[in-house]
Motif scaffolding. Structure first.
Motif, PDB file in Angstrom:
ATOM      1  N   THR A  30      98.253  52.510 -32.784  1.00  0.00           N
ATOM      2  CA  THR A  30      97.578  53.582 -31.845  1.00  0.00           C
ATOM      3  C   THR A  30      98.511  54.854 -31.675  1.00  0.00           C
ATOM      4  OG1 THR A  30      95.981  51.979 -31.073  1.00  0.00           O
ATOM      5  CG2 THR A  30      96.014  54.260 -30.132  1.00  0.00           C
ATOM      6  N   VAL A  31      99.756  54.459 -31.217  1.00  0.00           N
ATOM      7  CA  VAL A  31     100.580  55.438 -30.577  1.00  0.00           C
ATOM      8  C   VAL A  31     101.266  56.268 -32.043  1.00  0.00           C
ATOM      9  CG1 VAL A  31     103.152  56.175 -29.927  1.00  0.00           C
ATOM     10  CG2 VAL A  31     101.422  54.284 -28.359  1.00  0.00           C
ATOM     11  N   LEU A  32     101.357  55.630 -32.827  1.00  0.00           N
ATOM     12  CA  LEU A  32     101.937  56.195 -34.120  1.00  0.00           C
ATOM     13  C   LEU A  32     100.827  57.118 -34.878  1.00  0.00           C
ATOM     14  CD1 LEU A  32     103.672  52.950 -35.681  1.00  0.00           C
ATOM     15  CD2 LEU A  32     104.766  54.933 -34.946  1.00  0.00           C
ATOM     16  N   GLU A  33      99.862  56.757 -34.763  1.00  0.00           N
ATOM     17  CA  GLU A  33      98.543  57.596 -35.130  1.00  0.00           C
ATOM     18  C   GLU A  33      98.147  59.004 -34.578  1.00  0.00           C
ATOM     19  OE1 GLU A  33      96.079  54.112 -37.907  1.00  0.00           O
ATOM     20  OE2 GLU A  33      95.413  54.482 -35.622  1.00  0.00           O
ATOM     21  N   GLY A  34      98.786  58.791 -33.172  1.00  0.00           N
ATOM     22  CA  GLY A  34      98.374  59.913 -32.236  1.00  0.00           C
ATOM     23  C   GLY A  34      97.226  59.972 -31.600  1.00  0.00           C
ATOM     24  N   ARG A  35      96.802  58.562 -31.304  1.00  0.00           N
ATOM     25  CA  ARG A  35      95.598  58.443 -30.501  1.00  0.00           C
ATOM     26  C   ARG A  35      95.781  58.230 -29.265  1.00  0.00           C
ATOM     27  NH1 ARG A  35      90.276  56.931 -31.681  1.00  0.00           N
ATOM     28  NH2 ARG A  35      90.711  56.327 -33.907  1.00  0.00           N
ATOM     29  N   PRO A  36      95.389  58.890 -27.951  1.00  0.00           N
ATOM     30  CA  PRO A  36      95.810  58.547 -26.820  1.00  0.00           C
ATOM     31  C   PRO A  36      95.241  57.091 -26.418  1.00  0.00           C
ATOM     32  CG  PRO A  36      94.582  60.514 -26.797  1.00  0.00           C
ATOM     33  CD  PRO A  36      94.308  59.911 -28.249  1.00  0.00           C
ATOM     34  N   ILE A  37      95.893  56.610 -25.444  1.00  0.00           N
ATOM     35  CA  ILE A  37      95.380  55.337 -24.751  1.00  0.00           C
ATOM     36  C   ILE A  37      95.243  55.406 -23.343  1.00  0.00           C
ATOM     37  CG2 ILE A  37      96.317  52.847 -24.292  1.00  0.00           C
ATOM     38  CD1 ILE A  37      98.176  53.158 -26.602  1.00  0.00           C
ATOM     39  N   ARG A  38      93.776  54.990 -23.168  1.00  0.00           N
ATOM     40  CA  ARG A  38      93.281  55.189 -21.702  1.00  0.00           C
ATOM     41  C   ARG A  38      93.302  53.892 -21.167  1.00  0.00           C
ATOM     42  NH1 ARG A  38      91.744  59.453 -18.971  1.00  0.00           N
ATOM     43  NH2 ARG A  38      90.284  59.423 -17.129  1.00  0.00           N
ATOM     44  N   MET A  39      94.176  53.545 -20.219  1.00  0.00           N
ATOM     45  CA  MET A  39      94.245  52.313 -19.524  1.00  0.00           C
ATOM     46  C   MET A  39      93.545  51.969 -18.290  1.00  0.00           C
ATOM     47  SD  MET A  39      97.942  50.407 -18.810  1.00  0.00           S
ATOM     48  CE  MET A  39      98.472  51.392 -20.197  1.00  0.00           C
ATOM     49  N   ARG A  40      92.558  51.099 -18.133  1.00  0.00           N
ATOM     50  CA  ARG A  40      91.756  50.700 -17.047  1.00  0.00           C
ATOM     51  C   ARG A  40      92.251  49.409 -16.664  1.00  0.00           C
ATOM     52  NH1 ARG A  40      88.891  54.024 -13.903  1.00  0.00           N
ATOM     53  NH2 ARG A  40      87.999  55.718 -14.967  1.00  0.00           N
ATOM     54  N   HIS A  41      92.579  49.199 -15.296  1.00  0.00           N
ATOM     55  CA  HIS A  41      92.949  47.910 -14.779  1.00  0.00           C
ATOM     56  C   HIS A  41      92.195  47.667 -13.309  1.00  0.00           C
ATOM     57  CE1 HIS A  41      95.802  49.440 -11.624  1.00  0.00           C
ATOM     58  NE2 HIS A  41      96.064  50.500 -12.570  1.00  0.00           N
ATOM     59  N   HIS A  42      92.178  46.326 -13.165  1.00  0.00           N
ATOM     60  CA  HIS A  42      91.599  46.024 -11.730  1.00  0.00           C
ATOM     61  C   HIS A  42      92.521  46.513 -10.827  1.00  0.00           C
ATOM     62  CE1 HIS A  42      89.585  42.755  -9.157  1.00  0.00           C
ATOM     63  NE2 HIS A  42      89.080  43.953  -8.822  1.00  0.00           N
ATOM     64  N   ALA A  43      92.173  47.119  -9.634  1.00  0.00           N
ATOM     65  CA  ALA A  43      92.960  47.596  -8.663  1.00  0.00           C
ATOM     66  C   ALA A  43      93.503  46.594  -7.685  1.00  0.00           C
ATOM     67  CB  ALA A  43      92.182  48.843  -7.845  1.00  0.00           C
ATOM     68  N   ASP A  44      94.091  45.773  -7.979  1.00  0.00           N
ATOM     69  CA  ASP A  44      94.768  44.800  -7.136  1.00  0.00           C
ATOM     70  C   ASP A  44      96.112  44.420  -7.743  1.00  0.00           C
ATOM     71  OD1 ASP A  44      94.322  43.157  -9.414  1.00  0.00           O
ATOM     72  OD2 ASP A  44      93.023  41.361  -8.274  1.00  0.00           O
ATOM     73  N   GLY A  45      96.959  43.400  -7.139  1.00  0.00           N
ATOM     74  CA  GLY A  45      98.198  43.121  -7.493  1.00  0.00           C
ATOM     75  C   GLY A  45      98.276  42.588  -8.871  1.00  0.00           C
ATOM     76  N   ASP A  46      97.354  41.683  -9.259  1.00  0.00           N
ATOM     77  CA  ASP A  46      97.736  41.178 -10.738  1.00  0.00           C
ATOM     78  C   ASP A  46      97.439  42.316 -11.731  1.00  0.00           C
ATOM     79  OD1 ASP A  46      97.970  39.046 -12.645  1.00  0.00           O
ATOM     80  OD2 ASP A  46      95.858  38.983 -12.997  1.00  0.00           O
ATOM     81  N   GLY A  47      96.271  43.279 -11.349  1.00  0.00           N
ATOM     82  CA  GLY A  47      96.081  44.321 -12.182  1.00  0.00           C
ATOM     83  C   GLY A  47      96.977  45.233 -12.406  1.00  0.00           C
ATOM     84  N   ILE A  48      97.844  45.392 -11.277  1.00  0.00           N
ATOM     85  CA  ILE A  48      99.188  46.396 -11.242  1.00  0.00           C
ATOM     86  C   ILE A  48     100.299  45.414 -12.121  1.00  0.00           C
ATOM     87  CG2 ILE A  48     100.710  47.597 -10.041  1.00  0.00           C
ATOM     88  CD1 ILE A  48      98.677  47.927  -7.826  1.00  0.00           C
ATOM     89  N   CYS A  49     100.501  44.395 -11.821  1.00  0.00           N
ATOM     90  CA  CYS A  49     101.424  43.801 -12.680  1.00  0.00           C
ATOM     91  C   CYS A  49     101.205  43.471 -14.113  1.00  0.00           C
ATOM     92  CB  CYS A  49     101.673  42.330 -12.031  1.00  0.00           C
ATOM     93  SG  CYS A  49     102.349  42.250 -10.502  1.00  0.00           S
ATOM     94  N   ALA A  50      99.950  43.631 -14.337  1.00  0.00           N
ATOM     95  CA  ALA A  50      99.638  43.779 -15.948  1.00  0.00           C
ATOM     96  C   ALA A  50      99.730  45.200 -16.608  1.00  0.00           C
ATOM     97  CB  ALA A  50      97.984  43.229 -15.913  1.00  0.00           C
TER      98      ALA A  50
END
Length: 634
Positions: free
Chosen positions: A244-264
């Motif tokens: 995806t990076v090589l193709e120039g497509r952006p990546i929008r990352m959604r994560h749970h707003a807690d400790g494990d989500g941030i560690c991920a």
């Protein structure tokens, strides 16, 4: 650059006369070399000649062998260059010679541009982004080795080369310049390549892309048999993200707003930033391609997807970006996510999920490109998303490993994992100088900071708290101590307010049930949120009784649930309540023994009573303990 005539070997009897492409500039002309020239003007003291459309000079009459008119051809050699840039030539008349055509610039690759600053080059590639600025049009062009910004100038703010579109194969020529710590090509010409030539180039590019997208083969941080089935799934995700990076497509990352989500999410974000830096010559590329966003709810809400779609469509319109790939971390596996996913499907936005909540594959898998979840392989939530994503990040950028050794332990403690591998992760963190108490404090500090950041990703503050990509260990420790102490203080204040208002009953299965009206008996709109408040109350009662405990924290239209020692299946209970109580608006889920449920206000008592009845029928299991922190329900 044109080779000098003196570079010819003694065995060569014929000199070479260079025929310059009309677009060649001054850098293509060297002393000692011979060039075909055309007379463009005749004066009393000689003739002016062109060796290309860009390079002209004077041949003085004393250096001419004959008289010439405009348009006549002759062979010349550079004689002198004055301080003002004017060139003078002398005529040469070799008896025999070989003509060699000189293309405009050297054929190059993105990888070689650092060594060609100041030179004119040719580059073949495909257009992965078009950004119209207030000045030039910026074409991001990818070849087999990387991506480079190419600035094409028209009038200020006017689209250059409007016929060139995203994904076109192009052949461009221009001058290589240093810019913002990277390189940029200032375009002099861009031509679309079509037909067989374009097809052949795409085939070469696709082969190179597949090779470059391959994830690194890294040894896992700890040996863990339960984790092995997930490795191949994570490799597929790593391959897709790199591609995806090589193709120039952006990546929008959604994560749970807690400790494990941030560690991920933070390790994956840092790994992708490093891969972007390796691939793109534009120093700002990561800022445009990557966006990390916390989600308060334990599922992908319509509010979030509407924001994401609006942002993506605006970027496509204003900046020529492709629509993004959505990466869901520590979230996104349930039926509640389906409406948001279906909205993205209208725009063919690919979705990838890495999660450890109890999934509903039948509901979501047809909408996903990749779905990684331990439940799919017969495991459970004890394998946290943070543990999985540290390995994912290392597959993308293995040089991050030393920064990430302590992160799986933080993730496991934040989500209270009792997996057998936790001992190994704790030992690994111990080698980095962290004991169990310090790791818990990091998790609490992350929760506390995230609560107040709300929809902001926290950027460097979060990486400093987690001590990933942080350049000051002392600052990290001071920051964690401060935030963790504030968290502990605020949780204790909340407990002091809430404990006197607990309702207690003994269920038919002999489990303790504690209920708390968090709407009326806990401070609102502050830390901790209802979910964490319920968790803190629950932990107090588990420690106090030493027996099976269920805790419900409820508000006007929601309830958060915690259980220890009782075999609950919260996703199944939610589904049953939805079917048994039409019109109650029941939704929710989570893990088997930790989760949340929503309903309409008017049905609160009915739903809570039905929920308690189901809990009273559940079997007890003294060895079963809740292993994750609750979602922060506001």
């Amino acid at each position: 650059m044109t080779p000098s005539a003196t570079d010819a070997s003694p065995a060569e009897s014929e000199p070479t006369v260079y025929d310059l492409d009309p677009r060649c500039g001054r850098e293509a002309v060297e002393s000692g070399a011979l060039y075909h020239a055309t007379v463009n003007g005749v004066v009393d003291y000689g003739v002016f000649v062109d060796v290309s459309d860009q390079v002209s000079g004077l041949v003085h009459e004393s250096n001419l062998f004959a008289s010439y008119d405009v348009g006549d051809k002759l062979i010349v050699e550079l004689d002198d260059e004055r301080e003002n840039g004017d060139l003078s030539f002398v005529e040469r008349a070799p008896e025999s010679y070989t003509t060699e055509a000189v293309d405009y610039g050297d054929q190059t690759t993105v990888d070689d541009l650092d060594e060609q600053v100041g030179s004119t080059v040719h580059l073949d590639g495909t257009v992965v982004q078009i950004n119209q600025t207030g000045g030039p049009t910026i074409f991001q062009v990818r070849d087999e080795t990387g991506v480079v910004p190419c600035a094409a100038f028209e009038d200020a703010g006017v689209r250059a080369y409007p016929e060139i579109e995203l994904d076109d194969v192009v052949r461009l020529s221009g001058h290589v310049e240093s810019r913002n710590g990277g390189v940029q090509i200032e375009v002099e010409s861009i031509d679309r390549v079509e037909g067989t030539t374009a097809e052949q180039f795409r085939e070469r590019l696709d082969d190179a892309l597949e090779t470059a997208a391959e994830p690194h083969d890294v040894e896992p941080l700890v040996e863990w048999e339960a984790f092995e089935p997930l490795r191949e799934d994570l490799e597929d995700v790593a391959r897709l993200l790199r591609k995806t990076v090589l193709e120039g497509r952006p990546i929008r990352m959604r994560h749970h707003a807690d400790g494990d989500g941030i560690c991920a999410s933070v390790p994956v974000e840092l790994a992708l930033e490093r891969f972007v830096a390796e691939t793109y010559e534009d120093a700002d590329a990561a800022r445009h391609l990557l966006k990390r966003l916390p989600s308060k709810a334990p599922f992908y809400e319509m509010e979030d997807v509407t924001r994401d779609l609006n942002f993506a469509l605006e970027n496509r319109s204003r900046h020529g970006q492709k629509l993004p790939l959505l990466l869901m971390l520590d979230n996104g596996s349930t039926e509640e996510d389906v409406p948001a996913y279906e909205n993205l499907a209208h725009y063919d936005i690919p979705i990838v999920v890495v999660d450890h909540h109890h999934p509903d594959p039948e509901a979501v898998d047809s909408l996903l490109e990749e779905h990684v979840n331990p439940y799919i392989h017969g495991e459970d939530y004890r394998i946290t998303t943070g543990m999985m994503c540290v390995e994912l990040a290392r597959m993308i950028a293995p040089d991050l490993t030393d920064d990430l050794r302590h992160v799986p332990a933080v993730a496991g403690l934040s989500d209270r994992s009792e997996a057998n591998a936790m001992a190994d992760y704790l030992d690994l963190a111990g080698e980095e100088g962290y004991d169990r108490a310090e790791l818990r404090e990091i998790g609490e500090a992350l929760d506390y900071a995230t609560n107040y950041l709300r929809y902001d990703d926290g950027g460097p503050l979060i990486t400093d708290v987690l001590n990933v990509d942080c350049d000051d260990r002392d600052r990290h420790e001071e920051l964690v101590e401060f935030l963790a102490e504030r968290s502990e203080r605020d949780i204790q204040r909340q407990l002091d307010n809430a404990m006197p208002h607990l309702d207690h009953e003994r269920l038919d299965n002999d489990a303790h049930l504690y209920k708390l009206d968090v709407e009326n008996h806990a401070r609102r709109f502050t830390y901790p949120a209802p979910g964490k408040t319920t968790g803190a109350v629950h932990d107090e009662k588990v420690a106090e009784t030493g027996e099976p405990v269920i805790t419900i924290g409820y508000g006007p239209d929601f309830a958060v649930l915690r259980s220890d020692g009782v075999r609950l299946d919260i996703p199944e209970m939610v589904e049953e309540l939805r079917e048994e109580h039409p019109g109650a608006g029941v939704s929710g889920g989570g893990h088997l023994v930790v989760g949340s449920i929503k309903f309409v206000r008017g049905k609160r008592e009915e739903i809570l009573d039905a929920l308690v009845e189901k809990m009273a029928e559940a079997e007890l299991d003294e060895d079963l303990h809740s292993s994750v922190s609750l979602p922060n329900e506001d």
